[in-house]
Design an enzyme around this catalytic site. Structure first.
Site, PDB file in Angstrom:
ATOM      1  N   TYR A 194      14.201  -7.758  28.859  1.00  0.00           N
ATOM      2  CA  TYR A 194      15.389  -8.369  29.456  1.00  0.00           C
ATOM      3  C   TYR A 194      15.190  -8.566  30.966  1.00  0.00           C
ATOM      4  O   TYR A 194      15.784  -9.466  31.561  1.00  0.00           O
ATOM      5  CB  TYR A 194      16.610  -7.450  29.275  1.00  0.00           C
ATOM      6  CG  TYR A 194      17.376  -7.588  27.968  1.00  0.00           C
ATOM      7  CD1 TYR A 194      16.927  -8.382  26.915  1.00  0.00           C
ATOM      8  CD2 TYR A 194      18.575  -6.891  27.792  1.00  0.00           C
ATOM      9  CE1 TYR A 194      17.655  -8.477  25.734  1.00  0.00           C
ATOM     10  CE2 TYR A 194      19.308  -6.988  26.619  1.00  0.00           C
ATOM     11  CZ  TYR A 194      18.851  -7.771  25.583  1.00  0.00           C
ATOM     12  OH  TYR A 194      19.578  -7.864  24.424  1.00  0.00           O
ATOM     13  N   GLY A 195      14.382  -7.696  31.566  1.00  0.00           N
ATOM     14  CA  GLY A 195      14.266  -7.631  33.029  1.00  0.00           C
ATOM     15  C   GLY A 195      14.050  -8.956  33.741  1.00  0.00           C
ATOM     16  O   GLY A 195      14.706  -9.240  34.736  1.00  0.00           O
ATOM     17  N   ASP A 255      19.816  -1.408  23.596  1.00  0.00           N
ATOM     18  CA  ASP A 255      18.854  -1.718  24.654  1.00  0.00           C
ATOM     19  C   ASP A 255      18.085  -2.963  24.206  1.00  0.00           C
ATOM     20  O   ASP A 255      18.174  -3.385  23.049  1.00  0.00           O
ATOM     21  CB  ASP A 255      17.894  -0.528  24.843  1.00  0.00           C
ATOM     22  CG  ASP A 255      16.845  -0.775  25.925  1.00  0.00           C
ATOM     23  OD1 ASP A 255      17.191  -1.319  26.987  1.00  0.00           O
ATOM     24  OD2 ASP A 255      15.660  -0.449  25.708  1.00  0.00           O
ATOM     25  N   SER A 256      17.277  -3.498  25.113  1.00  0.00           N
ATOM     26  CA  SER A 256      16.400  -4.609  24.739  1.00  0.00           C
ATOM     27  C   SER A 256      15.342  -4.152  23.732  1.00  0.00           C
ATOM     28  O   SER A 256      14.777  -4.968  23.013  1.00  0.00           O
ATOM     29  CB  SER A 256      15.686  -5.131  25.983  1.00  0.00           C
ATOM     30  OG  SER A 256      14.945  -4.080  26.581  1.00  0.00           O
ATOM     31  N   CYS A 276      14.903   2.388  34.744  1.00  0.00           N
ATOM     32  CA  CYS A 276      14.785   1.606  33.507  1.00  0.00           C
ATOM     33  C   CYS A 276      14.644   2.628  32.395  1.00  0.00           C
ATOM     34  O   CYS A 276      13.861   3.585  32.521  1.00  0.00           O
ATOM     35  CB  CYS A 276      13.551   0.709  33.572  1.00  0.00           C
ATOM     36  SG  CYS A 276      13.121  -0.048  31.985  1.00  0.00           S
ATOM     37  N   THR A 277      15.395   2.436  31.311  1.00  0.00           N
ATOM     38  CA  THR A 277      15.422   3.471  30.268  1.00  0.00           C
ATOM     39  C   THR A 277      14.105   3.568  29.484  1.00  0.00           C
ATOM     40  O   THR A 277      13.881   4.537  28.774  1.00  0.00           O
ATOM     41  CB  THR A 277      16.599   3.235  29.300  1.00  0.00           C
ATOM     42  OG1 THR A 277      16.505   1.897  28.771  1.00  0.00           O
ATOM     43  CG2 THR A 277      17.923   3.408  30.013  1.00  0.00           C
ATOM     44  N   HIS A 278      13.242   2.568  29.616  1.00  0.00           N
ATOM     45  CA  HIS A 278      11.919   2.680  28.977  1.00  0.00           C
ATOM     46  C   HIS A 278      11.047   3.731  29.677  1.00  0.00           C
ATOM     47  O   HIS A 278      10.200   4.369  29.052  1.00  0.00           O
ATOM     48  CB  HIS A 278      11.170   1.343  29.050  1.00  0.00           C
ATOM     49  CG  HIS A 278      11.550   0.355  27.983  1.00  0.00           C
ATOM     50  ND1 HIS A 278      12.732  -0.338  28.010  1.00  0.00           N
ATOM     51  CD2 HIS A 278      10.885  -0.056  26.872  1.00  0.00           C
ATOM     52  CE1 HIS A 278      12.789  -1.153  26.961  1.00  0.00           C
ATOM     53  NE2 HIS A 278      11.671  -1.002  26.253  1.00  0.00           N
ATOM     54  N   GLU A 336       6.639  -0.699  24.768  1.00  0.00           N
ATOM     55  CA  GLU A 336       7.003  -1.308  23.480  1.00  0.00           C
ATOM     56  C   GLU A 336       5.832  -1.255  22.497  1.00  0.00           C
ATOM     57  O   GLU A 336       6.018  -1.139  21.294  1.00  0.00           O
ATOM     58  CB  GLU A 336       7.447  -2.764  23.684  1.00  0.00           C
ATOM     59  CG  GLU A 336       8.816  -2.919  24.318  1.00  0.00           C
ATOM     60  CD  GLU A 336       9.964  -2.554  23.373  1.00  0.00           C
ATOM     61  OE1 GLU A 336       9.964  -3.025  22.233  1.00  0.00           O
ATOM     62  OE2 GLU A 336      10.858  -1.793  23.799  1.00  0.00           O
ATOM     63  N   CYS A 343      20.677   0.540  28.843  1.00  0.00           N
ATOM     64  CA  CYS A 343      19.752  -0.398  29.457  1.00  0.00           C
ATOM     65  C   CYS A 343      20.287  -0.693  30.848  1.00  0.00           C
ATOM     66  O   CYS A 343      21.437  -1.153  30.988  1.00  0.00           O
ATOM     67  CB  CYS A 343      19.720  -1.670  28.613  1.00  0.00           C
ATOM     68  SG  CYS A 343      18.744  -3.002  29.317  1.00  0.00           S
ATOM     69  N   ASN A 344      19.510  -0.408  31.873  1.00  0.00           N
ATOM     70  CA  ASN A 344      19.970  -0.664  33.239  1.00  0.00           C
ATOM     71  C   ASN A 344      20.188  -2.148  33.469  1.00  0.00           C
ATOM     72  O   ASN A 344      21.113  -2.563  34.174  1.00  0.00           O
ATOM     73  CB  ASN A 344      18.943  -0.149  34.251  1.00  0.00           C
ATOM     74  CG  ASN A 344      18.857   1.357  34.246  1.00  0.00           C
ATOM     75  OD1 ASN A 344      18.284   1.950  33.329  1.00  0.00           O
ATOM     76  ND2 ASN A 344      19.440   1.991  35.240  1.00  0.00           N
TER      77      ASN A 344
END
Ligand code: DGL
Length: 274
Positions: free
Chosen positions: A44-45, A12-13, A186-188, A154, A75-76
């Site tokens: 990344y978005g 992922d980012s 979004c995986t976050h 983050e 990561c989508n």
């Protein structure tokens, strides 16, 4: 059939993919993993598709050099930008990507209104738009990019007032329009589900696609005869292009896991250790 103890690569980012790793590991505790967080480039978005694609290709080249048996694009945004090409570049390597769970939300909504939270790049991608077109006919799909939310997560600010305000700005207008399902695109974002529930209440279903993604990993391991030896607790190797000490702290906070973290660096488009 002999067991295959090679690791599963997952990336992922940043920290978001940990929400996917958690689900995969719950279902497949014997497997070994290499987790890569490209934190020097998070988020990344807002980046152009071509850049996310180039970064994803670089990460997968590194994972392949570590002899992974399957890759989870956790990561989508990276899935939207690069999954098709990655599959074409490595025909022998199984990939599992993320796709916003619009289909189950659209199938199960009673109000006919569903909400999706994801990054701008995910919303612009072909993958998302074709999913909405195919599965959400007759359903109103509301979207929000939650600017700043990836950054808050983050930083480990998963329960503070500013994070809640970002979510309120996205969710209150959705509630006013009668939303009854909210999809984590979004995986976050699964790391702030407790805050989301505080805002939307118990009646609204919050959909995290990670358990379904984990089931797909299991199916592909079976299909390609790649399962690890049963009974041994799998190992996870964590790597980041950001600050390993910071990543370790977030691992404890988000997954209750203590682990060493390896530093990676980008050199001429390739990931190298150290
Ligand atoms: N976690 C990622 C996703 O699922 C990316 C977030 C970001 O880096 O913008 O889209």
């Amino acid at each position: 059939m002999s067991p295959d103890n090679r690791p599963i690569g997952i990336f992922d980012s940043g920290l978001g993919g940990l929400s996917v790793l958690r689900a995969v590991r719950d279902q497949l505790p014997d497997e070994n993993f290499i987790y890569i967080a490209d934190q020097i480039h998070v988020p990344y978005g807002p980046r152009p598709k071509t850049e996310v694609e180039r970064l994803s290709q670089g990460i997968v080249r590194f994972l392949v050099s570590r002899d992974v048996k399957l890759v989870v694009v956790a990561c989508n945004t990276a899935s939207a930008a690069s999954l098709k090409k990655l599959r074409a570049s490595y025909p022998g390597l199984p990939f599992v990507g993320m796709e916003p769970a619009v289909k189950p939300a659209a199938e199960e909504t009673s109000s006919g209104v569903v909400g999706v939270l994801a990054t701008p790049a995910t919303f612009q991608g072909e993958l998302y738009n074709s999913t909405v077109e195919r599965f959400a006919q007759g359903v109103t799909v509301l979207q929000h990019t939650c600017p700043g939310l990836v950054h808050q997560i983050e930083m480990g600010r998963v329960a503070d007032a500013e994070t809640k305000e970002i979510l309120e700005r996205a969710l209150i207008p959705m509630l006013e329009k009668g939303v009854d399902k909210v999809v984590m695109g979004c995986t976050h974002y699964p790391f702030v589900i407790p805050l989301i529930k505080e805002i939307v209440g118990a009646e609204i279903e919050v959909i995290d696609p990670a358990p379904a993604v984990a089931r797909q990993v299991g199916r592909l391991l079976d299909r390609h005869d790649l399962r690890a030896k049963a009974g041994g607790r799998g190992q996870i190797q964590f790597m980041t292009t950001g600050d390993p000490a910071e990543f370790s702290r977030r691992l404890i906070q988000l997954l209750r896991l203590e682990s060493q973290v390896t530093r990676l660096a980008w050199v001429n488009g390739e990931l190298v250790e150290g």
